[in-house]
Design a protein around this motif. Structure first.
Motif, PDB file in Angstrom:
ATOM      1  N   ARG A  18      17.868  -5.015  -4.635  1.00 31.84           N
ATOM      2  CA  ARG A  18      17.570  -5.564  -5.890  1.00 31.84           C
ATOM      3  C   ARG A  18      16.041  -5.601  -5.691  1.00 31.84           C
ATOM      4  NH1 ARG A  18      15.681 -10.072  -8.336  1.00 31.84           N
ATOM      5  NH2 ARG A  18      16.091 -11.282  -6.446  1.00 31.84           N
ATOM      6  N   VAL A  19      15.295  -5.923  -4.626  1.00 34.98           N
ATOM      7  CA  VAL A  19      13.969  -6.239  -4.450  1.00 34.98           C
ATOM      8  C   VAL A  19      13.516  -4.527  -4.362  1.00 34.98           C
ATOM      9  CG1 VAL A  19      12.096  -6.929  -3.068  1.00 34.98           C
ATOM     10  CG2 VAL A  19      13.901  -8.370  -3.395  1.00 34.98           C
ATOM     11  N   TRP A  20      14.029  -3.854  -3.908  1.00 36.94           N
ATOM     12  CA  TRP A  20      13.512  -2.566  -3.376  1.00 36.94           C
ATOM     13  C   TRP A  20      13.403  -1.853  -5.017  1.00 36.94           C
ATOM     14  CZ3 TRP A  20      12.339  -3.336   1.400  1.00 36.94           C
ATOM     15  CH2 TRP A  20      11.844  -2.322   2.178  1.00 36.94           C
ATOM     16  N   VAL A  21      14.464  -1.932  -5.599  1.00 34.08           N
ATOM     17  CA  VAL A  21      14.395  -1.347  -6.916  1.00 34.08           C
ATOM     18  C   VAL A  21      13.427  -1.702  -8.017  1.00 34.08           C
ATOM     19  CG1 VAL A  21      15.812  -0.933  -9.023  1.00 34.08           C
ATOM     20  CG2 VAL A  21      16.792  -0.442  -6.722  1.00 34.08           C
ATOM     21  N   GLY A  22      13.353  -3.146  -7.934  1.00 26.62           N
ATOM     22  CA  GLY A  22      12.384  -3.708  -8.494  1.00 26.62           C
ATOM     23  C   GLY A  22      11.028  -3.950  -8.333  1.00 26.62           C
ATOM     24  N   ALA A  23      10.445  -3.459  -7.396  1.00 29.63           N
ATOM     25  CA  ALA A  23       9.150  -3.462  -6.900  1.00 29.63           C
ATOM     26  C   ALA A  23       8.387  -2.244  -7.983  1.00 29.63           C
ATOM     27  CB  ALA A  23       9.015  -2.979  -5.461  1.00 29.63           C
ATOM     28  N   VAL A  24       7.244  -2.906  -8.629  1.00 33.97           N
ATOM     29  CA  VAL A  24       6.462  -2.029  -9.426  1.00 33.97           C
ATOM     30  C   VAL A  24       5.247  -1.156  -8.586  1.00 33.97           C
ATOM     31  CG1 VAL A  24       4.927  -2.338 -11.363  1.00 33.97           C
ATOM     32  CG2 VAL A  24       6.810  -3.906 -11.190  1.00 33.97           C
ATOM     33  N   MET A  25       5.536   0.123  -8.834  1.00 38.07           N
ATOM     34  CA  MET A  25       4.282   0.902  -8.210  1.00 38.07           C
ATOM     35  C   MET A  25       3.667   1.406  -9.452  1.00 38.07           C
ATOM     36  SD  MET A  25       5.226   0.810  -5.175  1.00 38.07           S
ATOM     37  CE  MET A  25       6.464   0.839  -3.806  1.00 38.07           C
ATOM     38  N   GLY A  26       2.416   0.699  -9.575  1.00 41.77           N
ATOM     39  CA  GLY A  26       1.594   0.994 -10.846  1.00 41.77           C
ATOM     40  C   GLY A  26       0.289   1.284 -10.773  1.00 41.77           C
ATOM     41  N   PRO A  27      -0.540   1.350 -11.618  1.00 43.86           N
ATOM     42  CA  PRO A  27      -1.986   1.698 -11.355  1.00 43.86           C
ATOM     43  C   PRO A  27      -2.750   0.540 -10.618  1.00 43.86           C
ATOM     44  CG  PRO A  27      -1.407   1.987 -13.692  1.00 43.86           C
ATOM     45  CD  PRO A  27      -0.295   1.314 -13.087  1.00 43.86           C
ATOM     46  N   PRO A  28      -3.556   0.991  -9.747  1.00 38.91           N
ATOM     47  CA  PRO A  28      -4.368  -0.062  -8.790  1.00 38.91           C
ATOM     48  C   PRO A  28      -5.214  -1.126  -9.863  1.00 38.91           C
ATOM     49  CG  PRO A  28      -4.759   2.072  -8.336  1.00 38.91           C
ATOM     50  CD  PRO A  28      -4.247   2.332  -9.403  1.00 38.91           C
ATOM     51  N   GLY A  47       0.316   0.808  -5.275  1.00 40.82           N
ATOM     52  CA  GLY A  47      -0.364   1.992  -6.259  1.00 40.82           C
ATOM     53  C   GLY A  47       0.301   3.360  -5.989  1.00 40.82           C
ATOM     54  N   PRO A  48      -0.470   4.320  -6.462  1.00 44.78           N
ATOM     55  CA  PRO A  48      -0.236   5.794  -6.275  1.00 44.78           C
ATOM     56  C   PRO A  48      -0.389   6.422  -4.661  1.00 44.78           C
ATOM     57  CG  PRO A  48      -2.004   5.634  -7.302  1.00 44.78           C
ATOM     58  CD  PRO A  48      -1.776   4.336  -7.324  1.00 44.78           C
ATOM     59  N   ARG A  86       0.766  -1.306   0.097  1.00 43.90           N
ATOM     60  CA  ARG A  86       0.170  -0.114   0.095  1.00 43.90           C
ATOM     61  C   ARG A  86       0.898   1.144  -0.057  1.00 43.90           C
ATOM     62  NH1 ARG A  86      -4.679  -2.200   4.344  1.00 43.90           N
ATOM     63  NH2 ARG A  86      -5.001  -4.186   3.314  1.00 43.90           N
ATOM     64  N   SER A  87       2.021   1.288  -0.686  1.00 43.74           N
ATOM     65  CA  SER A  87       2.769   2.448  -0.603  1.00 43.74           C
ATOM     66  C   SER A  87       3.243   2.964   0.529  1.00 43.74           C
ATOM     67  CB  SER A  87       2.177   3.478  -1.803  1.00 43.74           C
ATOM     68  OG  SER A  87       1.829   2.927  -2.823  1.00 43.74           O
ATOM     69  N   GLY A  88       3.602   2.081   1.452  1.00 41.50           N
ATOM     70  CA  GLY A  88       3.898   2.334   2.718  1.00 41.50           C
ATOM     71  C   GLY A  88       3.092   3.130   3.663  1.00 41.50           C
ATOM     72  N   VAL A  89       1.807   3.309   3.226  1.00 44.43           N
ATOM     73  CA  VAL A  89       0.932   4.044   4.325  1.00 44.43           C
ATOM     74  C   VAL A  89      -0.098   3.180   5.072  1.00 44.43           C
ATOM     75  CG1 VAL A  89       0.397   5.939   2.517  1.00 44.43           C
ATOM     76  CG2 VAL A  89      -0.757   3.937   2.589  1.00 44.43           C
ATOM     77  N   ASP A  90       0.083   1.778   4.968  1.00 48.30           N
ATOM     78  CA  ASP A  90      -0.283   0.694   5.881  1.00 48.30           C
ATOM     79  C   ASP A  90      -0.077   1.061   7.283  1.00 48.30           C
ATOM     80  OD1 ASP A  90      -1.405  -1.368   6.961  1.00 48.30           O
ATOM     81  OD2 ASP A  90      -0.914  -2.822   5.494  1.00 48.30           O
TER      82      ASP A  90
END
Length: 369
Positions: A228-238, A246-247, A202-206
């Motif tokens: 590697r995991v931090w850089v590769g995590a995909v932040m994208g549309p819900p 997500g955003p 939840r983009s760190g807001v959980d």
């Protein structure tokens, strides 16, 4: 209890008979509930499915429970803004225990919960002959704080069965701090994925997200896995099936950037992965590249907001001290390690190896580093 109030046995029996109706309503409207979670909380597909499934499982388990004692204290329950659907089980548990319940909600809380419960509240009233589930029409004290211990004691002492505003609040509680301890014996690759999932979800807001990980015998191989995991995590549309998170809102973005600048100035701190604005063409919303920091124990009192975490290089006694501090504040400790070691309070132990088939979408596939 007022003479006009229905007996707890009647409330409990009516709620027990309607238990399957609540579960069926959640199943029937699962798509609508998921759409609301995506729109209101920007929650991605795998997270929505997991949350709804967990609530369904808890409601299923509640249907089989039998309560030996019924309560005679009426209660208020609050749906929290950042803890969607958590009030459902608590509301029905208290009804099953024969209590009258008033459901309130914080501003910005999940709008689905009152909608699901209103038709059941009418059926309960018709069955019992009196209102037993009151649902507030306006948000609970905007931005209000948790009642203090003395306020709670006063509420209990003054519990007026005919005034739902005087009933004591029994939840939903805001969670205490959640920290991780990665022991020297813990699988480093497994730990990296566990930390990404529990910190960046939840983009760190959980509110249950991990912001501090106390790592014993920190080594370069573990940090390579983590980065590697931090850089590769995909932040994208819900609504995209490949998105891990997500955003964020503009307020979270500003707080994130301010916190990032603070960590850049921390004496002895290290920026392992720099975070910041993340471009997502043809999409709406603000996306953030996750940030990762490192420092020696003890961790400085610097803010951690949004998708960011700090690795605190620790000895086992220092990590345990951090776990004990979290327990005293009512938090949880996630322990990654192969040894059997006792920690106080609410502890989740993770042992074994990484199971690729259980990884959520949006995290990179494991590979040697």
């Amino acid at each position: 209890m007022s003479e006009r109030a229905p007996r707890p046995e009647r409330i409990a029996a009516a709620a027990r008979a309607l238990g399957s109706e609540l579960r069926d309503l959640l199943t029937l409207y699962a798509d609508a509930v998921g759409a609301n979670l995506a729109e209101q909380f920007q929650m991605v597909a795998w997270d929505r499915e997991q949350l709804i499934g967990q609530v369904q499982q808890r409601l299923d388990a509640l249907r089989t429970l039998r309560f030996r004692e019924l309560g005679d204290t009426n209660v208020r329950i609050i749906e929290r803004a950042h803890q969607p659907l958590e009030s459902l089980e608590l509301v029905w548990t208290n009804l099953r225990q024969g209590r009258r319940v008033k459901l309130e909600w914080e501003e910005g809380a999940c709008a689905v919960v009152p909608s699901l419960l209103r038709p059941l509240a009418r059926v309960l009233e018709s069955t019992v002959g009196a209102p037993v589930l009151h649902i507030a029409s306006t948000p609970w004290v905007r931005g209000g704080e948790e009642p203090s211990a003395s306020q709670m004691a006063f509420k209990v002492a003054q519990n007026n069965p005919d005034d739902p505003g005087m009933w004591p609040v029994v939840g939903v509680r805001r969670p205490g701090p959640r920290v991780a301890v990665v022991e020297a014996s813990g699988d480093r690759e497994l730990a990296a994925y566990v930390l990404a999932r529990t910190s960046l979800r939840r983009s760190g807001v959980d509110p249950r997200g991990i912001k501090r990980a106390y790592v014993v015998d920190t080594d370069d191989r573990f940090l390579r896995h983590l980065k590697r995991v931090w850089v590769g995590a995909v932040m994208g549309p819900p609504d995209a099936p490949f998105s891990f998170a997500g955003p964020v809102s503009s307020s979270v973005r500003e707080a994130f950037l301010d916190a990032h600048r603070s960590w850049e100035r921390v004496a002895g701190g290290e920026v392992l992965v720099a975070g910041g604005d993340l471009a997502r063409p043809s999409t709406s919303g603000r996306y953030l590249a996750p940030a990762l920091f490192a420092c020696d124990w003890p961790a400085p009192d610097a803010p951690l907001v949004g998708p960011m975490m700090v690795v605190v290089r620790s000895r086992i006694d220092q990590a345990r001290a951090a776990a004990e501090a979290a327990a005293r504040e009512g938090g949880q400790v996630v322990v990654v390690g192969a040894t059997a070691r006792n920690y106080p309070g609410d502890v989740r132990y993770i042992r074994g190896a990484l199971l690729v088939e259980r990884l959520p979408p949006g995290l990179p596939d494991p590979r040697p580093v």
